[in-house]
Write an enzyme that holds these catalytic residues in place. Structure first.
Site, mmCIF file in Angstrom:
data_model
loop_
_atom_site.group_PDB
_atom_site.id
_atom_site.type_symbol
_atom_site.label_atom_id
_atom_site.label_comp_id
_atom_site.label_asym_id
_atom_site.label_seq_id
_atom_site.Cartn_x
_atom_site.Cartn_y
_atom_site.Cartn_z
ATOM 1 N N THR A 140 1.419 6.876 0.501
ATOM 2 C CA THR A 140 0.485 5.743 0.181
ATOM 3 C C THR A 140 0.251 5.499 -1.475
ATOM 4 O O THR A 140 0.511 6.520 -2.019
ATOM 5 C CB THR A 140 -0.919 6.038 0.979
ATOM 6 N N ARG B 209 -8.361 8.551 -8.784
ATOM 7 C CA ARG B 209 -8.800 8.836 -7.341
ATOM 8 C C ARG B 209 -7.866 9.352 -6.306
ATOM 9 O O ARG B 209 -6.614 8.559 -6.382
ATOM 10 C CB ARG B 209 -9.534 7.578 -6.781
ATOM 11 N N ASP C 64 -7.054 10.840 1.178
ATOM 12 C CA ASP C 64 -6.686 11.978 2.217
ATOM 13 C C ASP C 64 -5.333 12.096 2.443
ATOM 14 O O ASP C 64 -4.731 13.348 3.045
ATOM 15 C CB ASP C 64 -7.277 11.479 3.537
ATOM 16 N N THR D 98 -4.915 6.862 8.887
ATOM 17 C CA THR D 98 -4.964 6.073 8.095
ATOM 18 C C THR D 98 -6.281 5.266 7.915
ATOM 19 O O THR D 98 -7.039 5.385 8.928
ATOM 20 C CB THR D 98 -3.860 4.870 8.461
ATOM 21 N N GLY D 99 -6.410 4.567 6.848
ATOM 22 C CA GLY D 99 -8.000 3.921 6.544
ATOM 23 C C GLY D 99 -8.419 4.672 5.479
ATOM 24 O O GLY D 99 -8.137 5.301 4.470
ATOM 25 N N SER E 56 0.845 -1.333 0.188
ATOM 26 C CA SER E 56 -0.029 0.003 0.000
ATOM 27 C C SER E 56 0.883 1.355 0.053
ATOM 28 O O SER E 56 0.168 2.337 -0.065
ATOM 29 C CB SER E 56 -1.148 0.072 1.246
ATOM 30 N N THR F 3 -0.820 2.454 4.840
ATOM 31 C CA THR F 3 -0.431 3.793 4.841
ATOM 32 C C THR F 3 0.610 4.098 5.605
ATOM 33 O O THR F 3 0.144 3.863 6.980
ATOM 34 C CB THR F 3 -1.646 5.060 4.685
HETATM 35 C C1 SD4 Z 1 -6.493 6.477 1.385
HETATM 36 N N1 SD4 Z 1 -5.990 6.671 3.646
HETATM 37 O O1 SD4 Z 1 -5.872 6.635 0.228
HETATM 38 C C2 SD4 Z 1 -5.528 6.158 2.567
HETATM 39 C C3 SD4 Z 1 -5.353 4.570 2.512
HETATM 40 C C4 SD4 Z 1 -4.662 4.287 3.915
HETATM 41 O O2 SD4 Z 1 -3.817 2.720 4.999
HETATM 42 O O3 SD4 Z 1 -4.635 4.836 4.778
HETATM 43 N N2 SD4 Z 1 -4.413 3.065 4.001
HETATM 44 O O4 SD4 Z 1 -7.687 6.765 1.481
#
Ligand code: SD4
Length: 311
Positions: A189, A199, A202, A222-223, A69, A171
């Protein structure tokens, strides 16, 4: 004068009385934060800057082909392109960011160049790529054989459904406080696996994936980026700390804010990580499974985040 909201007033006074400032210190998201922190510590431990530490630290993760990732080896979008997002911020609120960047292994260093060598904060797509090439970054194919194979497997069904703690993690967000007491942060990330081409999440958005205010503290996320952006997550965490919340309280309130804005968070994971000016740290996530790595002069460990819901 510091304005302390009544909600956090008592805690602030309790928590910060006679506090011993812990520095240098570095924290970062997920278990890949351990080796990344080690590299950051080589800088911090010798009195180096938090900015150098976070840049060099997260480059380790970006260049690790086994990490699905971030940077090299990142999972592609649904059309098979690895597109990267990253940002960096220093103790003077200077910041740099790249979004939707392809074929460059270390976007965090491109983000730093945007910060230091241009009058801008953010470059995206082809323009960010051209800028990187002009600055001497080599072109590199980031789609590893393993990531390509997984994507080809995914193509058979082409079903896009983010899965918490599997697709949506990895991330790296890193926050550091150096021996001079200056904070900096970095976030990088390849974003959500099999996302729509174009796309942006954040992670490169200052105030969403990362925010640093040297008067108060720093935070990263993260997320699922869409959920983080909807509440300007990292900025919210820093503002909550400014109002007197401890790092963990601030992360928890930001998580609760996200929960309140969604009908269901069953398949939604977000984790926040925060470090304040005194070297106090904390985290919080919607679901269990989020962890972060800590490195100080006498501690090096992985810490499980507190969370709202157990899966
Ligand atoms: C995203 N926040 O592109 C990132 C993905 C992520 O751990 O945090 N993965 O939405």
């Amino acid at each position: 004068m510091t304005i302390i909201s009544s909600a956090f007033k008592t805690k602030k006074l309790e928590t910060y009385r006679d506090i011993k400032i812990e520095k240098p210190i570095v924290i970062s998201t997920w278990n890949h934060g351990l080796p990344a922190n080690k590299t950051a510590w080589e800088i911090l431990g010798k009195g180096g800057t938090s900015l150098d530490a976070v840049e060099q630290g997260v480059r380790i993760t970006e260049s690790d082909p086994t990490n699905g990732s971030v940077g090299l080896g990142g999972r592609p979008d649904r059309d098979g392109f690895v597109t990267l997002d990253a940002c960096i911020m220093n103790h003077k609120n200077q910041c740099g960011s790249v979004a939707f960047l392809q074929n460059i292994e270390n976007p965090i260093s491109v983000a730093r160049k945007v910060m230091e060598d241009t009058p801008h904060v953010m470059l995206a797509g082809e323009g960010a790529y051209q800028f990187a090439i002009e600055k001497g970054f080599p072109k590199k194919n980031l789609l590893t054989d393993g990531a390509k194979k997984d994507w080809e497997e995914w193509l058979k069904k082409s079903k896009y459904q983010p899965v918490i703690n599997i697709e949506n993690h990895d991330t790296i967000g890193m926050l550091a406080l150096d021996s001079l007491g200056n904070l900096a942060g970095a976030c990088t990330t390849s974003g959500l696996a099999y996302k729509i081409h174009g796309r942006v999440g954040d992670s490169p958005i200052i105030g969403a994936g990362l925010f640093v205010d040297n008067e108060v503290g720093a935070a990263c996320a993260t997320g699922l980026g869409e959920a983080v952006m909807r509440i300007a997550g990292s900025s919210a965490v820093v503002e909550l700390m400014r109002s007197g919340a401890t790092p963990e309280e601030a992360c928890k309130e930001a998580v609760d804010r996200i929960i309140r804005k969604h009908d269901s968070v069953e398949n939604l994971q977000v984790g926040f990580l925060a470090l304040d000016k005194n070297g106090q740290y904390g985290s919080y996530s919607i679901h269990n499974g989020f962890n972060f790595a800590l490195h100080t002069s006498n501690k090096e460990k992985l810490i499980d985040s507190k969370y709202r819901h157990k899966q």
